[in-house]
Design a protein around this motif. Structure first.
Motif, PDB file in Angstrom:
ATOM      1  N   TYR A 198       0.826  -1.202   0.000  1.00 43.39           N
ATOM      2  CA  TYR A 198       0.000   0.000   0.000  1.00 43.39           C
ATOM      3  C   TYR A 198       0.871   1.267   0.000  1.00 43.39           C
ATOM      4  CZ  TYR A 198      -3.479   3.435   1.433  1.00 43.39           C
ATOM      5  OH  TYR A 198      -4.285   4.542   1.500  1.00 43.39           O
ATOM      6  N   ARG A 199       1.906   1.268   0.815  1.00 41.86           N
ATOM      7  CA  ARG A 199       2.792   2.441   0.884  1.00 41.86           C
ATOM      8  C   ARG A 199       3.485   2.691  -0.459  1.00 41.86           C
ATOM      9  NH1 ARG A 199       4.192   5.183   4.963  1.00 41.86           N
ATOM     10  NH2 ARG A 199       6.405   5.304   4.452  1.00 41.86           N
ATOM     11  N   ILE A 200       3.884   1.618  -1.120  1.00 40.72           N
ATOM     12  CA  ILE A 200       4.536   1.764  -2.424  1.00 40.72           C
ATOM     13  C   ILE A 200       3.529   2.243  -3.465  1.00 40.72           C
ATOM     14  CG2 ILE A 200       5.655   0.509  -4.310  1.00 40.72           C
ATOM     15  CD1 ILE A 200       6.882  -1.323  -2.072  1.00 40.72           C
ATOM     16  N   GLU A 201       2.348   1.636  -3.484  1.00 43.35           N
ATOM     17  CA  GLU A 201       1.339   2.001  -4.477  1.00 43.35           C
ATOM     18  C   GLU A 201       0.837   3.428  -4.323  1.00 43.35           C
ATOM     19  OE1 GLU A 201      -0.650  -2.328  -5.490  1.00 43.35           O
ATOM     20  OE2 GLU A 201      -1.540  -1.118  -3.912  1.00 43.35           O
ATOM     21  N   THR A 202       0.867   3.950  -3.115  1.00 45.59           N
ATOM     22  CA  THR A 202       0.413   5.326  -2.880  1.00 45.59           C
ATOM     23  C   THR A 202       1.569   6.330  -2.921  1.00 45.59           C
ATOM     24  OG1 THR A 202       0.568   5.047  -0.474  1.00 45.59           O
ATOM     25  CG2 THR A 202      -1.592   4.625  -1.518  1.00 45.59           C
ATOM     26  N   ASP A 203       2.713   5.866  -3.367  1.00 43.72           N
ATOM     27  CA  ASP A 203       3.914   6.703  -3.507  1.00 43.72           C
ATOM     28  C   ASP A 203       4.431   7.269  -2.190  1.00 43.72           C
ATOM     29  OD1 ASP A 203       4.052   6.291  -6.285  1.00 43.72           O
ATOM     30  OD2 ASP A 203       2.661   7.954  -6.654  1.00 43.72           O
ATOM     31  N   SER A 204       4.088   6.622  -1.087  1.00 44.97           N
ATOM     32  CA  SER A 204       4.627   7.044   0.208  1.00 44.97           C
ATOM     33  C   SER A 204       6.028   6.499   0.417  1.00 44.97           C
ATOM     34  CB  SER A 204       3.730   6.543   1.344  1.00 44.97           C
ATOM     35  OG  SER A 204       2.456   7.116   1.242  1.00 44.97           O
ATOM     36  N   GLU A 205       6.339   5.445  -0.327  1.00 44.55           N
ATOM     37  CA  GLU A 205       7.639   4.793  -0.198  1.00 44.55           C
ATOM     38  C   GLU A 205       8.101   4.381  -1.597  1.00 44.55           C
ATOM     39  OE1 GLU A 205       8.990   0.607   1.700  1.00 44.55           O
ATOM     40  OE2 GLU A 205       7.800   1.919   2.967  1.00 44.55           O
ATOM     41  N   PRO A 206       9.259   4.848  -2.008  1.00 45.90           N
ATOM     42  CA  PRO A 206       9.726   4.485  -3.348  1.00 45.90           C
ATOM     43  C   PRO A 206      10.218   3.035  -3.392  1.00 45.90           C
ATOM     44  CG  PRO A 206      11.364   5.829  -2.233  1.00 45.90           C
ATOM     45  CD  PRO A 206      10.168   5.761  -1.323  1.00 45.90           C
ATOM     46  N   ALA A 207       9.966   2.393  -4.529  1.00 44.04           N
ATOM     47  CA  ALA A 207      10.456   1.028  -4.743  1.00 44.04           C
ATOM     48  C   ALA A 207      10.392   0.712  -6.227  1.00 44.04           C
ATOM     49  CB  ALA A 207       9.609   0.036  -3.958  1.00 44.04           C
ATOM     50  N   SER A 208      11.202  -0.224  -6.623  1.00 42.91           N
ATOM     51  CA  SER A 208      11.203  -0.638  -8.026  1.00 42.91           C
ATOM     52  C   SER A 208       9.974  -1.498  -8.320  1.00 42.91           C
ATOM     53  CB  SER A 208      12.470  -1.434  -8.335  1.00 42.91           C
ATOM     54  OG  SER A 208      12.427  -2.679  -7.667  1.00 42.91           O
ATOM     55  N   ASP A 209       9.664  -1.614  -9.605  1.00 48.59           N
ATOM     56  CA  ASP A 209       8.558  -2.482 -10.011  1.00 48.59           C
ATOM     57  C   ASP A 209       8.822  -3.923  -9.595  1.00 48.59           C
ATOM     58  OD1 ASP A 209       7.210  -0.357 -11.107  1.00 48.59           O
ATOM     59  OD2 ASP A 209       7.801  -0.794 -13.183  1.00 48.59           O
ATOM     60  N   GLU A 210      10.073  -4.338  -9.690  1.00 52.39           N
ATOM     61  CA  GLU A 210      10.426  -5.707  -9.301  1.00 52.39           C
ATOM     62  C   GLU A 210      10.158  -5.948  -7.815  1.00 52.39           C
ATOM     63  OE1 GLU A 210      14.211  -8.794  -9.374  1.00 52.39           O
ATOM     64  OE2 GLU A 210      14.501  -6.726 -10.036  1.00 52.39           O
ATOM     65  N   THR A 211      10.510  -4.993  -6.990  1.00 55.33           N
ATOM     66  CA  THR A 211      10.255  -5.111  -5.552  1.00 55.33           C
ATOM     67  C   THR A 211       8.762  -5.201  -5.282  1.00 55.33           C
ATOM     68  OG1 THR A 211      12.275  -3.914  -4.985  1.00 55.33           O
ATOM     69  CG2 THR A 211      10.534  -3.963  -3.319  1.00 55.33           C
ATOM     70  N   LEU A 212       8.001  -4.334  -5.912  1.00 56.30           N
ATOM     71  CA  LEU A 212       6.548  -4.333  -5.737  1.00 56.30           C
ATOM     72  C   LEU A 212       5.947  -5.668  -6.185  1.00 56.30           C
ATOM     73  CD1 LEU A 212       3.922  -2.928  -4.965  1.00 56.30           C
ATOM     74  CD2 LEU A 212       3.917  -1.872  -7.241  1.00 56.30           C
ATOM     75  N   ASN A 213       6.374  -6.161  -7.315  1.00 51.65           N
ATOM     76  CA  ASN A 213       5.853  -7.436  -7.806  1.00 51.65           C
ATOM     77  C   ASN A 213       6.220  -8.590  -6.879  1.00 51.65           C
ATOM     78  OD1 ASN A 213       4.506  -6.380 -10.020  1.00 51.65           O
ATOM     79  ND2 ASN A 213       6.294  -6.542 -11.342  1.00 51.65           N
ATOM     80  N   ASN A 214       7.438  -8.593  -6.361  1.00 49.44           N
ATOM     81  CA  ASN A 214       7.856  -9.643  -5.419  1.00 49.44           C
ATOM     82  C   ASN A 214       7.010  -9.607  -4.152  1.00 49.44           C
ATOM     83  OD1 ASN A 214       9.825 -10.589  -7.166  1.00 49.44           O
ATOM     84  ND2 ASN A 214      11.468  -9.415  -6.204  1.00 49.44           N
ATOM     85  N   LEU A 215       6.719  -8.414  -3.657  1.00 52.32           N
ATOM     86  CA  LEU A 215       5.874  -8.286  -2.469  1.00 52.32           C
ATOM     87  C   LEU A 215       4.458  -8.790  -2.755  1.00 52.32           C
ATOM     88  CD1 LEU A 215       6.999  -4.771  -1.201  1.00 52.32           C
ATOM     89  CD2 LEU A 215       7.306  -6.939   0.007  1.00 52.32           C
TER      90      LEU A 215
END
Length: 78
Positions: A43-60
């Motif tokens: 949720y934090r990544i998707e709402t841009d509260s926390e930066p992360a790569s697409d790969e990190t997001l997909n792994n999560l």
């Protein structure tokens, strides 16, 4: 709209059981907390509260689905 994926929304038929197992079953409580932690990170990544790569997001997301599947199986077995 970006929202959190609450288990009681995804599994409304297990709402009471989820609550009971969180209180009385340490294994389920740990699974629930792991799922909640992953969901919060996503949720934090998707709402841009926390930066992360697409790969990190997909792994999560993959890990969240794995834990959710384990929770669903546990709910059906207990």
């Amino acid at each position: 709209m970006i929202t959190k994926h609450q288990l009681t929304v995804d599994f409304p038929e297990f709402e009471v059981k989820i609550h009971d197992l969180k209180v009385n079953d340490n294994h389920f409580k740990n699974l629930f907390e792991e799922y909640d932690k992953l969901d919060h990170e996503i949720y934090r990544i998707e709402t841009d509260s926390e930066p992360a790569s697409d790969e990190t997001l997909n792994n999560l997301r993959v890990e969240r689905v794995r834990v959710k599947d384990e929770i669903y199986a546990y709910l059906n077995q207990n």
